[in-house]
Write a protein that holds these residues in place. Structure first.
Motif, PDB file in Angstrom:
ATOM      1  N   LYS A  36       0.498  -1.147  -0.120  1.00 36.05           N
ATOM      2  CA  LYS A  36       0.377  -0.086  -0.332  1.00 36.05           C
ATOM      3  C   LYS A  36       0.688   1.251   0.136  1.00 36.05           C
ATOM      4  N   ASP A  37       2.263   1.245   0.786  1.00 32.97           N
ATOM      5  CA  ASP A  37       2.456   2.312   0.933  1.00 32.97           C
ATOM      6  C   ASP A  37       3.120   2.823  -0.321  1.00 32.97           C
ATOM      7  N   MET A  38       4.062   1.679  -1.532  1.00 30.63           N
ATOM      8  CA  MET A  38       4.057   2.137  -2.735  1.00 30.63           C
ATOM      9  C   MET A  38       3.175   2.748  -3.428  1.00 30.63           C
ATOM     10  N   MET A  39       2.261   1.399  -3.537  1.00 32.04           N
ATOM     11  CA  MET A  39       1.076   1.501  -4.557  1.00 32.04           C
ATOM     12  C   MET A  39       0.757   3.958  -4.693  1.00 32.04           C
ATOM     13  N   TRP A  40       0.330   3.817  -2.559  1.00 31.03           N
ATOM     14  CA  TRP A  40       0.458   4.992  -2.499  1.00 31.03           C
ATOM     15  C   TRP A  40       1.340   6.249  -3.337  1.00 31.03           C
ATOM     16  N   GLY A  41       2.665   6.286  -2.544  1.00 32.19           N
ATOM     17  CA  GLY A  41       3.961   6.634  -3.780  1.00 32.19           C
ATOM     18  C   GLY A  41       3.638   6.656  -5.160  1.00 32.19           C
ATOM     19  N   TYR A  42       3.217   5.725  -5.923  1.00 36.02           N
ATOM     20  CA  TYR A  42       2.693   5.630  -7.144  1.00 36.02           C
ATOM     21  C   TYR A  42       1.775   7.217  -7.866  1.00 36.02           C
ATOM     22  N   TRP A  43       0.507   6.942  -6.885  1.00 34.91           N
ATOM     23  CA  TRP A  43      -0.788   7.743  -7.242  1.00 34.91           C
ATOM     24  C   TRP A  43      -0.253   9.048  -6.606  1.00 34.91           C
ATOM     25  N   ALA A  44       0.223   9.716  -5.923  1.00 34.17           N
ATOM     26  CA  ALA A  44       0.672  10.530  -5.743  1.00 34.17           C
ATOM     27  C   ALA A  44       1.415  11.698  -6.590  1.00 34.17           C
ATOM     28  N   VAL A  45       2.332  10.258  -7.339  1.00 36.40           N
ATOM     29  CA  VAL A  45       3.334  11.567  -8.059  1.00 36.40           C
ATOM     30  C   VAL A  45       2.990  11.634  -9.101  1.00 36.40           C
ATOM     31  N   HIS A  46       1.590  10.482  -9.421  1.00 32.04           N
ATOM     32  CA  HIS A  46       1.413  10.464 -11.077  1.00 32.04           C
ATOM     33  C   HIS A  46       0.374  11.358 -11.117  1.00 32.04           C
ATOM     34  N   ILE A  47      -0.595  11.810 -10.468  1.00 29.65           N
ATOM     35  CA  ILE A  47      -1.740  12.476 -10.421  1.00 29.65           C
ATOM     36  C   ILE A  47      -1.466  14.088 -10.163  1.00 29.65           C
ATOM     37  N   ASP A  48      -0.414  14.210  -9.131  1.00 28.61           N
ATOM     38  CA  ASP A  48       0.582  15.361  -9.204  1.00 28.61           C
ATOM     39  C   ASP A  48       0.839  15.797 -10.831  1.00 28.61           C
ATOM     40  N   ASP A  49       1.668  15.177 -11.257  1.00 28.68           N
ATOM     41  CA  ASP A  49       2.801  14.824 -12.030  1.00 28.68           C
ATOM     42  C   ASP A  49       1.146  15.528 -13.267  1.00 28.68           C
ATOM     43  N   ILE A  50      -0.135  15.101 -13.255  1.00 20.81           N
ATOM     44  CA  ILE A  50      -1.042  15.115 -14.920  1.00 20.81           C
ATOM     45  C   ILE A  50      -2.339  15.741 -14.269  1.00 20.81           C
ATOM     46  N   ARG A  51      -2.439  15.649 -12.779  1.00 17.98           N
ATOM     47  CA  ARG A  51      -3.790  16.860 -12.966  1.00 17.98           C
ATOM     48  C   ARG A  51      -3.334  17.986 -12.032  1.00 17.98           C
ATOM     49  N   HIS A  52      -2.249  18.384 -11.249  1.00 18.88           N
ATOM     50  CA  HIS A  52      -2.033  18.986 -10.887  1.00 18.88           C
ATOM     51  C   HIS A  52      -1.029  19.971 -11.426  1.00 18.88           C
ATOM     52  N   SER A  53      -0.443  19.298 -12.566  1.00 19.02           N
ATOM     53  CA  SER A  53       0.474  20.336 -12.951  1.00 19.02           C
ATOM     54  C   SER A  53       0.335  21.451 -13.162  1.00 19.02           C
ATOM     55  N   PRO A  54       0.756  22.766 -12.980  1.00 20.26           N
ATOM     56  CA  PRO A  54       0.822  24.267 -13.005  1.00 20.26           C
ATOM     57  C   PRO A  54       0.254  24.416 -14.967  1.00 20.26           C
ATOM     58  N   GLY A  55      -0.300  25.342 -14.655  1.00 17.63           N
ATOM     59  CA  GLY A  55      -0.885  25.809 -16.130  1.00 17.63           C
ATOM     60  C   GLY A  55      -1.628  25.818 -17.254  1.00 17.63           C
TER      61      GLY A  55
END
Length: 282
Positions: free
Chosen positions: A68-87
């Motif tokens: 679970k800790d690795m899966m949530w690390g993946y989700w956090a990095v992935h979503i931050d990159d594709i959904r919360h990237s600025p601009g």
């Protein structure tokens, strides 16, 4: 029909000029052309070196047996990159410019909000597969969903990118209501909470059904293949079939074929969205 080169571009330009309504329909191929290719192994290595060292190469990790800790690390990095990237995204901005001032809607299987972040009106973007910007209970105990960013920020603050692990288990998200596991609010099974998306879908149906009889609709489909054909590809064909003054332009480098029964009202463009827009803008 399938045309080549400048003839295709001229046909699309003419169809746009003759249309007073545009429905933009998009699948994963559009975001891939815009720089978010889930199968890009090099980008995966840059973002998730710990998982790369384990032999993983793709962002498609559904079903991968990670702790679970690795899966949530993946989700956090992935979503931050594709959904919360600025601009805004440049390719999506070019598409918005192409649509111009015509009356338009968007339907997309993508859950990255790139349309709304790049100039399209958010209340006219239907995302039936959900949104990475929200989390939901996995039970689900409630139809309520929650903004993902505060949860992901807590994970990223204690994420070790070299090991791919979240170092503080207290950062792993839980349902604020019942304490169960949470998951991104995207459609992966019957537990998907779709309440927030249904009103937009109903408004899109009304927009299609209430069109003046003399209006001309152009369905501009980009990057929608056969991973989930029942979400974009097949419904767009049906829209054109039941709308007498409608046309379909299907832009897809691998699966550009159009149904024979649509005849001269459907155009096959065997290109990625970026190359398609390049050709139109020449």
């Amino acid at each position: 029909m399938q045309l080549e080169g400048w003839v295709t571009a001229e046909t699309v330009r003419r169809w746009l000029e003759e249309s007073d309504r545009v429905l933009v329909a998009a699948g994963a191929g559009l975001s891939a052309a815009a720089g978010y290719d889930y199968g890009d192994a090099e980008r995966f290595r840059e973002l998730l070196p710990g998982l790369h060292r384990l032999g993983l190469r793709s962002r498609y990790l559904f079903g991968t047996p990670l702790p679970k800790d690795m899966m949530w690390g993946y989700w956090a990095v992935h979503i931050d990159d594709i959904r919360h990237s600025p601009g805004p995204n440049p390719l999506y901005r070019r598409l918005r410019t192409l649509v111009g001032e015509r009356d338009h809607w968007v339907v997309t299987s993508n859950v990255d909000a790139l349309f709304a972040r790049s100039g399209f009106a958010a209340d006219r973007v239907f995302t039936p597969q959900g949104d990475y910007g929200r989390l939901q209970c996995t039970v689900p105990c409630t139809p309520e969903t929650w903004p993902s960013k505060p949860f992901l920020d807590r994970i990223l603050a204690v994420y070790d990118r070299e090991t791919g692990r979240v170092t503080d288990p207290r950062a792993l998200p839980r349902c604020p209501n019942c304490g169960a596991d949470v998951f991104p609010n995207v459609r992966v099974g019957p537990e998907f909470v779709d309440r927030d998306y249904l009103p937009t879908g109903r408004r899109l149906v009304r927009w299609l059904d209430d069109a003046p009889t003399d209006s001309t609709l152009l369905v501009l489909e980009l990057g929608a293949g056969f991973n989930t054909p029942g979400v974009i590809r097949l419904p767009m064909e049906d829209v054109v079939r039941r709308t007498p003054r409608a046309r379909l332009v299907r832009i897809n480098p691998l699966h550009p074929d159009v149904p024979a029964d649509l005849g001269e009202r459907a155009l096959s463009v065997p290109l990625g969205a970026d190359r398609f827009l390049d050709r139109l803008e020449r």
